[in-house]
Design a protein around this motif. Structure first.
Motif, mmCIF file in Angstrom:
data_model
loop_
_atom_site.group_PDB
_atom_site.id
_atom_site.type_symbol
_atom_site.label_atom_id
_atom_site.label_comp_id
_atom_site.label_asym_id
_atom_site.label_seq_id
_atom_site.Cartn_x
_atom_site.Cartn_y
_atom_site.Cartn_z
ATOM 1 N N THR A 100 87.231 -23.490 63.627
ATOM 2 C CA THR A 100 85.861 -23.725 63.135
ATOM 3 C C THR A 100 84.849 -23.913 64.266
ATOM 4 O OG1 THR A 100 86.574 -26.012 62.703
ATOM 5 C CG2 THR A 100 86.430 -24.521 60.818
ATOM 6 N N ILE A 338 87.424 -20.203 53.929
ATOM 7 C CA ILE A 338 86.345 -20.118 54.913
ATOM 8 C C ILE A 338 86.255 -18.708 55.485
ATOM 9 C CG2 ILE A 338 87.901 -21.302 56.552
ATOM 10 C CD1 ILE A 338 85.461 -21.876 58.219
ATOM 11 N N THR A 344 80.044 -20.494 55.326
ATOM 12 C CA THR A 344 79.607 -21.103 56.580
ATOM 13 C C THR A 344 78.291 -21.854 56.412
ATOM 14 O OG1 THR A 344 78.674 -18.958 57.160
ATOM 15 C CG2 THR A 344 80.841 -19.493 58.083
#
Ligand SMILES: *Cc1c(COP(=O)(O)O)cnc(C)c1O
Length: 407
Positions: A100, A338, A344
């Protein structure tokens, strides 16, 4: 029909005091911090001392503590300052906290294939992912076992691409005699509850590069130029500091690190000997000159020899109180929402919108080794407090379970 084992043994666990070396040393330093009244690392000395000693332990110029392993990777990526849409080659078999941060910095993770036994990326698999847009490579030394760093550094240096080493699972692991975290441009560590040394949550970044180290320090500190003649907030960044409370615990933990690692390695070597020659099982492969520091102990299970493979074996071990993780993270990171749904920032899908379409092709056929590696792996919990009786119990449980499942 399965026969239930008559008794099970409770193994020391890294989730509580049974399997953690936390005690008088940590309490003593914590008391000093509390009595000093200075809990922030910007004014106290415990975190600074930790940073100096951690750097000295690895033999690197600089170390900075930060809030987590995730923060450590974020600090590393941010220090390299990618442009939006730049590519960072990495692995899909890792903690999500290693991925991430790449997206937060506007860059695109590009997933390399892995060695099906170690689950680590290789120089060849990384090379296949390099492009004009490659800004960095992030390697993860999974389970305490080092990636092939000589080959990877040769490749990276020939293309002048910086390498970030995620060492969260690999404290004091070595490749060709050298500590991981000291090959690449930046090394990242986590001191989360289950890692080799712990402060509950926490992280550390290391580097030999003064300019990058400066950016790393700034990124942890809201980019405020502490100590500068005319300090300012120089660029976009966060407060990723730890407190002196964590600094004190980390300092005490660091003193114990070598012993923790030695005990983990000695126990693992014993188990490897006990498991030698069991059909359908591969024990960890350790290259000459390498030191595997066993965050976990992994087996590769052949489901053409052992019925239901890693999952079948895990079920029988669970009946005996051994809680292993078949398939580790279950699925490659790119199978998570994701990546699949590009969730996002609002509905923008940024930074995926900037990516080359081929690097967003997450179809199964592109990652045969990644899926094979996860399909076969059985991750056993590991601990420095395992004694011979624990190891014998684990070995016996595995032997008997494999016999029961043999095809
Ligand atoms: C634990 C871990 C992280 C994340 O660390 P946190 O402290 O949990 O944020 C990152 N990478 C790897 C390989 C890890 O094992």
């Amino acid at each position: 029909m399965t026969t239930m084992p008559s008794k099970t043994m409770v193994l020391p666990s890294d989730q509580d005091s049974s399997g953690r070396d936390l005690g008088a040393e940590e309490l003593e330093l914590l008391e000093q911090v509390i009595r000093s009244g200075t809990l922030t690392s910007t004014k106290g000395s415990f975190t600074r001392t930790l940073e100096e000693r951690f750097a000295a332990t690895l033999g690197v110029k600089r170390a900075y503590a930060c809030a987590s392993g995730t923060a450590a990777v974020h600090v590393a990526v941010a220090a390299l300052d990618p442009n939006p849409g730049d590519e960072i080659v990495t692995t899909s078999i890792t903690d999500m906290g290693a991925l991430t941060p790449i997206l937060y910095q506007g860059a695109i993770p590009v997933f390399a294939e892995v060695d099906p036994q170690t689950l680590n990326v290789t120089a060849a698999s990384i090379e296949a992912c390099l492009s004009e847009r490659t800004k960095a490579i992030v390697v993860t030394h999974l389970f305490g076992s080092a990636c092939e760093m000589a080959e990877i550094m040769k490749l990276a240096q020939s293309r002048k691409i910086p390498v970030i080493e995620d060492c969260a699972q690999a404290f004091l692991a070595r490749s060709d005699g050298q500590y991981v975290g000291t090959f690449g441009t930046i090394g990242c560590f986590s001191t989360q509850q289950g890692k080799h040394m712990t402060t509950g949550e926490g992280g550390i970044v290391v580097s030999n590069d003064d300019a990058l180290a400066r950016r790393m320090f700034l990124f942890i500190n809201k980019a405020w130029g502490y100590g500068d003649a005319k300090p300012d907030h120089y660029f976009l960044s966060l407060n990723y500091r730890i407190s002196e409370l964590q600094g004190a615990v980390a300092l005490a933990q660091l003193e114990k690190l070598e012993s923790v690692v030695e005990r983990r390695v000695a126990a693992a070597d014993k188990l490897t000997n006990m498991l030698a020659g069991i059909p359908g099982l591969k024990t960890p492969r350790v290259e000459p000159g390498a030191v595997h520091t066993y965050w976990k102990y992994c087996l590769n299970v052949d489901d053409s020899v052992i019925r239901d493979g890693a999952i079948g074996l895990a079920k029988l071990l669970k009946d005996r109180g051994i809680m292993s993780a078949p398939r580790y993270i279950q699925k490659p990171a790119f199978m998570c929402e994701i990546f699949q749904k590009r969730r996002t920032f609002g509905s923008s899908q940024f930074p995926f919108t900037l990516a080359r379409p081929e690097v967003l092709d997450y179809s199964k056929e592109r990652f045969p080794l990644t899926f094979k590696a996860l399909h076969d792996v059985l991750v056993l919990p590991w601990n420095e407090r395992y004694r011979d009786e624990h190891l014998e119990y684990i070995a016996e449980s595995i032997q008997e379970s494999v016999e029961q499942l043999s095809i």
